[in-house]
Design an enzyme around this catalytic site. Structure first.
Site, PDB file in Angstrom:
ATOM      1  N   ARG A   1       0.871  -1.189   0.000  1.00 42.18           N
ATOM      2  CA  ARG A   1       0.000   0.000   0.000  1.00 42.18           C
ATOM      3  C   ARG A   1       0.898   1.226   0.000  1.00 42.18           C
ATOM      4  O   ARG A   1       1.678   1.437   0.916  1.00 42.18           O
ATOM      5  CB  ARG A   1      -0.922   0.010   1.213  1.00 42.18           C
ATOM      6  CG  ARG A   1      -2.128   0.973   1.030  1.00 42.18           C
ATOM      7  CD  ARG A   1      -2.906   1.171   2.316  1.00 42.18           C
ATOM      8  NE  ARG A   1      -2.107   1.956   3.241  1.00 42.18           N
ATOM      9  CZ  ARG A   1      -2.138   1.807   4.577  1.00 42.18           C
ATOM     10  NH1 ARG A   1      -2.923   0.925   5.134  1.00 42.18           N
ATOM     11  NH2 ARG A   1      -1.369   2.554   5.338  1.00 42.18           N
TER      12      ARG A   1
ATOM     13  N   GLU B   1       4.909   7.005   2.248  1.00 36.57           N
ATOM     14  CA  GLU B   1       5.716   5.788   2.375  1.00 36.57           C
ATOM     15  C   GLU B   1       5.079   4.672   1.562  1.00 36.57           C
ATOM     16  O   GLU B   1       3.939   4.780   1.117  1.00 36.57           O
ATOM     17  CB  GLU B   1       5.800   5.338   3.835  1.00 36.57           C
ATOM     18  CG  GLU B   1       4.438   4.993   4.432  1.00 36.57           C
ATOM     19  CD  GLU B   1       4.490   4.006   5.589  1.00 36.57           C
ATOM     20  OE1 GLU B   1       5.537   3.393   5.831  1.00 36.57           O
ATOM     21  OE2 GLU B   1       3.442   3.838   6.236  1.00 36.57           O
TER      22      GLU B   1
ATOM     23  N   ASN C   1       4.143   0.704   2.132  1.00 40.15           N
ATOM     24  CA  ASN C   1       4.068  -0.373   3.117  1.00 40.15           C
ATOM     25  C   ASN C   1       4.152  -1.717   2.430  1.00 40.15           C
ATOM     26  O   ASN C   1       3.399  -1.985   1.486  1.00 40.15           O
ATOM     27  CB  ASN C   1       2.743  -0.294   3.870  1.00 40.15           C
ATOM     28  CG  ASN C   1       2.648   0.973   4.682  1.00 40.15           C
ATOM     29  OD1 ASN C   1       3.284   1.113   5.715  1.00 40.15           O
ATOM     30  ND2 ASN C   1       1.866   1.934   4.186  1.00 40.15           N
TER      31      ASN C   1
ATOM     32  N   SER D   1      -2.814  -2.561   6.304  1.00 43.30           N
ATOM     33  CA  SER D   1      -4.142  -2.783   6.882  1.00 43.30           C
ATOM     34  C   SER D   1      -5.255  -2.103   6.091  1.00 43.30           C
ATOM     35  O   SER D   1      -5.002  -1.257   5.249  1.00 43.30           O
ATOM     36  CB  SER D   1      -4.192  -2.214   8.304  1.00 43.30           C
ATOM     37  OG  SER D   1      -3.300  -2.901   9.127  1.00 43.30           O
TER      38      SER D   1
ATOM     39  N   LYS E   1      12.259   2.057   5.302  1.00 45.01           N
ATOM     40  CA  LYS E   1      12.184   3.471   4.906  1.00 45.01           C
ATOM     41  C   LYS E   1      13.489   4.023   4.340  1.00 45.01           C
ATOM     42  O   LYS E   1      13.493   4.975   3.572  1.00 45.01           O
ATOM     43  CB  LYS E   1      11.688   4.309   6.082  1.00 45.01           C
ATOM     44  CG  LYS E   1      10.224   3.999   6.405  1.00 45.01           C
ATOM     45  CD  LYS E   1       9.665   4.892   7.484  1.00 45.01           C
ATOM     46  CE  LYS E   1       8.162   4.690   7.652  1.00 45.01           C
ATOM     47  NZ  LYS E   1       7.789   3.380   8.216  1.00 45.01           N
TER      48      LYS E   1
ATOM     49  N   LYS F   1      12.228  10.123  11.079  1.00 45.92           N
ATOM     50  CA  LYS F   1      11.670   8.760  11.094  1.00 45.92           C
ATOM     51  C   LYS F   1      12.724   7.686  11.318  1.00 45.92           C
ATOM     52  O   LYS F   1      13.740   7.668  10.621  1.00 45.92           O
ATOM     53  CB  LYS F   1      11.017   8.452   9.743  1.00 45.92           C
ATOM     54  CG  LYS F   1       9.883   9.341   9.346  1.00 45.92           C
ATOM     55  CD  LYS F   1       9.223   8.771   8.097  1.00 45.92           C
ATOM     56  CE  LYS F   1       8.157   9.686   7.571  1.00 45.92           C
ATOM     57  NZ  LYS F   1       7.421   9.078   6.451  1.00 45.92           N
TER      58      LYS F   1
ATOM     59  N   GLU G   1       7.630   0.416  11.363  1.00 46.47           N
ATOM     60  CA  GLU G   1       6.322   0.411  10.726  1.00 46.47           C
ATOM     61  C   GLU G   1       5.217   0.525  11.769  1.00 46.47           C
ATOM     62  O   GLU G   1       5.455   0.286  12.947  1.00 46.47           O
ATOM     63  CB  GLU G   1       6.123  -0.916   9.979  1.00 46.47           C
ATOM     64  CG  GLU G   1       6.932  -1.047   8.714  1.00 46.47           C
ATOM     65  CD  GLU G   1       6.609   0.014   7.702  1.00 46.47           C
ATOM     66  OE1 GLU G   1       5.445   0.435   7.636  1.00 46.47           O
ATOM     67  OE2 GLU G   1       7.527   0.444   6.999  1.00 46.47           O
ATOM     68  N   GLY G   2       4.033   0.848  11.298  1.00 50.39           N
ATOM     69  CA  GLY G   2       2.853   0.685  12.138  1.00 50.39           C
ATOM     70  C   GLY G   2       2.441   1.904  12.943  1.00 50.39           C
ATOM     71  O   GLY G   2       1.541   1.827  13.759  1.00 50.39           O
TER      72      GLY G   2
ATOM     73  N   ARG H   1      -7.355   7.481   4.920  1.00 50.77           N
ATOM     74  CA  ARG H   1      -7.306   7.570   6.381  1.00 50.77           C
ATOM     75  C   ARG H   1      -7.102   9.038   6.690  1.00 50.77           C
ATOM     76  O   ARG H   1      -6.306   9.716   6.036  1.00 50.77           O
ATOM     77  CB  ARG H   1      -6.152   6.740   6.942  1.00 50.77           C
ATOM     78  CG  ARG H   1      -6.360   5.219   6.766  1.00 50.77           C
ATOM     79  CD  ARG H   1      -5.098   4.444   7.061  1.00 50.77           C
ATOM     80  NE  ARG H   1      -4.008   4.935   6.246  1.00 50.77           N
ATOM     81  CZ  ARG H   1      -2.791   5.219   6.700  1.00 50.77           C
ATOM     82  NH1 ARG H   1      -2.491   5.046   7.965  1.00 50.77           N
ATOM     83  NH2 ARG H   1      -1.865   5.681   5.873  1.00 50.77           N
TER      84      ARG H   1
HETATM   85  P1  ADP Z   1       4.400   4.225   9.543  1.00 48.09           P
HETATM   86  O1  ADP Z   1       5.070   3.136   8.797  1.00 48.09           O
HETATM   87  O2  ADP Z   1       4.664   4.167  10.994  1.00 48.09           O
HETATM   88  O3  ADP Z   1       2.965   4.360   9.185  1.00 48.09           O
HETATM   89  P2  ADP Z   1       4.700   6.782   8.167  1.00 48.09           P
HETATM   90  O4  ADP Z   1       5.860   7.191   7.355  1.00 48.09           O
HETATM   91  O5  ADP Z   1       3.463   6.477   7.417  1.00 48.09           O
HETATM   92  O6  ADP Z   1       5.151   5.558   9.083  1.00 48.09           O
HETATM   93  O7  ADP Z   1       4.396   7.909   9.239  1.00 48.09           O
HETATM   94  C1  ADP Z   1       3.282   7.845  10.102  1.00 48.09           C
HETATM   95  C2  ADP Z   1       2.376   9.048   9.937  1.00 48.09           C
HETATM   96  O8  ADP Z   1       3.135  10.236  10.108  1.00 48.09           O
HETATM   97  C3  ADP Z   1       1.739   9.173   8.574  1.00 48.09           C
HETATM   98  O9  ADP Z   1       0.548   8.432   8.493  1.00 48.09           O
HETATM   99  C4  ADP Z   1       1.503  10.668   8.461  1.00 48.09           C
HETATM  100  O10 ADP Z   1       0.312  11.033   9.143  1.00 48.09           O
HETATM  101  C5  ADP Z   1       2.676  11.254   9.231  1.00 48.09           C
HETATM  102  N1  ADP Z   1       3.773  11.603   8.297  1.00 48.09           N
HETATM  103  C6  ADP Z   1       4.757  10.794   7.864  1.00 48.09           C
HETATM  104  N2  ADP Z   1       5.586  11.435   7.021  1.00 48.09           N
HETATM  105  C7  ADP Z   1       5.111  12.677   6.896  1.00 48.09           C
HETATM  106  C8  ADP Z   1       5.529  13.843   6.174  1.00 48.09           C
HETATM  107  N3  ADP Z   1       6.615  13.840   5.415  1.00 48.09           N
HETATM  108  N4  ADP Z   1       4.799  14.974   6.307  1.00 48.09           N
HETATM  109  C9  ADP Z   1       3.697  15.001   7.097  1.00 48.09           C
HETATM  110  N5  ADP Z   1       3.262  13.961   7.810  1.00 48.09           N
HETATM  111  C10 ADP Z   1       3.948  12.795   7.717  1.00 48.09           C
HETATM  112 MG    MG Z   2       2.196   4.899   7.378  1.00 51.73          MG
HETATM  113 MG    MG Z   3       4.181   2.025   7.263  1.00 51.15          MG
END
Ligand code: ADP
Ligand code: MG
Ligand code: MG
Length: 473
Positions: free
Chosen positions: A122, A138, A140, A145, A300, A358, A362-363, A449
């Site tokens: 996803r 990102e 996944n 999910s 990542k 970051k 994940e998650g 979401r």
């Molecule tokens: P995970 O694998 O934990 O889901 P993400 O990279 O999706 O990691 O980060 C989690 C959340 O953080 C995302 O769903 C988003 O809401 C926020 N986020 C991540 N990267 C960014 C970004 N570059 N700018 C704004 N919000 C972000």
């Molecule tokens: Mg995410």
């Molecule tokens: Mg993720």
């Protein structure tokens, strides 16, 4: 941006919330109760009352490049040297990624292990405000999910909308993500080619997100009642499950497909036995979704490395969407102890409000924002640990208004208010492949979401985000 929320009286809203929650509970938009240990107690998930508007052209772009992304992930996972070089700095300091990498090394030497990989990915995006441009958050490869519930949430929106207006403008394309995932698993089962073989879901001890997983299992049952599905934990997998030809057997039945719904964070492996179980599953002839190498391709760190277009070009061709994909990339920096990495670190310290920090996890719930970035960067700058992080440009997402319905909200004490939210679009994709041989490569629809604009993370399970569906316009 235009909102889909009509003007409503308090009385109407109260009634709509009640209707929507009952719809959610009846159609399985639920999860295990956090507060009650009884596994028979389900509660509705958090969802928005109306769909959130999302421009069709950006959704189409994201859908268009998904097959290219699937191939890109596949090719990365097959490039041993690239995996090794890219992860070298990370695995030195991040023991979790190192454990995954060690399994990968062992499996790549096992000639009897399945050569086939199933990826159900996803790819997530946000729409940046100025300039208006789609930005990838990102990709996944595990922790994928809500394909099971996206169709239901879209139907819930339609149902709610019908209660307040007969205006058909809210009719939207049908979402089939649940069927897509079930079909992908069935395809892998067919390629495995043994009529009596089963599919095993590897799950946590207590599955919070049970309805999403069950929706997929039940859809699989509806399509192919002849294929048995079992839910097992790492602790159920022992040495006797693997025979001398690496055929996997669970409860005496040969396993064609292993579908991981756990295994992406350290707590999923509470002891050495869990790691042994993962290795054993990976060494087996069963087709894994995702295989260890697909999971690694989703780390990542690769996202950061691929922001160099010359590197990206090696994994996705122009006719597969190279330029369009590249156009969705935000700036991402590594933080290694080099002049370049030091410059990025200083940038993060100076303007933390412009970035997200970051780790390779994940998650949800793992990122740092604002002043926490300064604290974390100051803490790790003198240690090797800085290699475990990437610094990503903050996406300034387009806000919209909607109602977020919390499972805790009740008619008596409403924490169900009109909010400014921002949305994240997720595009599903699936690939079944072995080296040059690609058995199937598909794009499988979308979900949305959303979260309150001031919440940092969108974890629905963690109690921050809301399941949503796009109103494409
Ligand atoms: P995970 O694998 O934990 O889901 P993400 O990279 O999706 O990691 O980060 C989690 C959340 O953080 C995302 O769903 C988003 O809401 C926020 N986020 C991540 N990267 C960014 C970004 N570059 N700018 C704004 N919000 C972000
Ligand atoms: Mg995410
Ligand atoms: Mg993720």
């Amino acid at each position: 941006m235009e909102s889909c929320v009509p003007k409503l009286t308090d009385a109407t809203l109260d009634q709509l919330e009640k209707d929507a929650k009952e719809f959610a509970l009846t159609t399985g938009i639920g999860c295990r109760s956090i507060d009650l240990p009884n596994d028979n107690c389900l509660q509705s998930l958090r969802f928005t009352l109306f769909p959130s508007p999302f421009p069709l052209k950006w959704c189409l772009l994201a859908q268009r490049i998904q097959q290219g992304i699937n191939l890109m992930m596949h090719r990365i996972s097959y490039d041993k040297q690239f995996l090794e070089e890219s992860l070298a700095d990370v695995i030195r300091v991040d023991s979790f990624t190192r454990s995954l990498y060690e399994i990968y090394l062992k499996v790549s030497q096992d000639v009897k292990a399945s050569k086939l990989n199933l990826g159900i990915f996803r790819s997530d995006y946000m729409l940046n405000k100025e300039p208006e441009v789609l930005r990838q958050v990102e990709i996944n490869a595990i922790s994928v999910s809500f394909a099971g519930l996206a169709p239901a949430i879209s139907e819930l929106h339609h149902y709610v909308n019908n209660k307040v207006t007969s205006d058909i403008k809210h009719e939207q394309p049908k979402i089939n993500t649940c069927d897509f995932v079930a079909s992908s698993l069935i395809k892998a089962w067919e390629v495995y080619g043994k009529k009596e073989a089963i599919i095993v879901f590897i799950v946590e001890q207590r599955t919070f997100n049970i309805c999403d997983q069950k929706a997929i299992e039940i859809q699989l049952f509806r399509k192919r009642p002849d294929i048995l599905v079992k839910r097992k934990q790492f602790s159920d997998i022992s040495k006797d499950c693997l025979d001398e030809n690496n055929i996997l057997r669970v409860d005496g039945k040969e396993v064609a497909v292993v579908y991981y719904r756990t295994g992406y964070v350290p707590v999923d492996y509470p002891d050495e036995k869990s790691w042994e179980a993962r290795l054993l599953l990976e060494r087996s002839k069963a087709i894994k979704c995702p295989s260890i190498k697909y999971q690694l391709a989703g780390v990542k760190k690769f996202q950061q490395i691929l922001t160099d277009k010359n590197i990206l070009k090696r994994f996705i061709r122009p006719e597969e969407g190279l330029d369009e994909l590249y156009g969705t990339f935000a700036a991402i920096y590594h933080l290694s102890d080099t002049p370049e990495g030091n410059k990025s670190l200083e940038m993060g310290l100076k303007n933390p409000e412009k970035f997200v920090l970051k780790p390779q996890r994940e998650g949800g719930g793992n990122n740092y924002y604002g002043s926490d970035i300064v604290t974390k960067l100051s803490e790790i700058r003198k240690s090797d640990e800085r290699n475990a992080y990437i610094l990503m440009e903050l996406i300034d997402a387009v806000p919209v208004t909607n109602y977020g319905v919390d499972y805790k909200s009740s008619l008596k004490s409403r924490n169900f208010v009109k909010d400014t939210i921002i949305s994240e679009l997720g595009i599903f994709g699936s690939i079944l492949a072995d080296g040059e041989q690609v058995y199937c490569n598909e794009e499988g629809g979308y979900l949305l979401r959303s979260k309150r604009v001031n919440d940092t993370e969108a974890g629905i399970a963690a109690g921050a985000g809301f399941l949503d569906a796009p109103y494409l316009f």
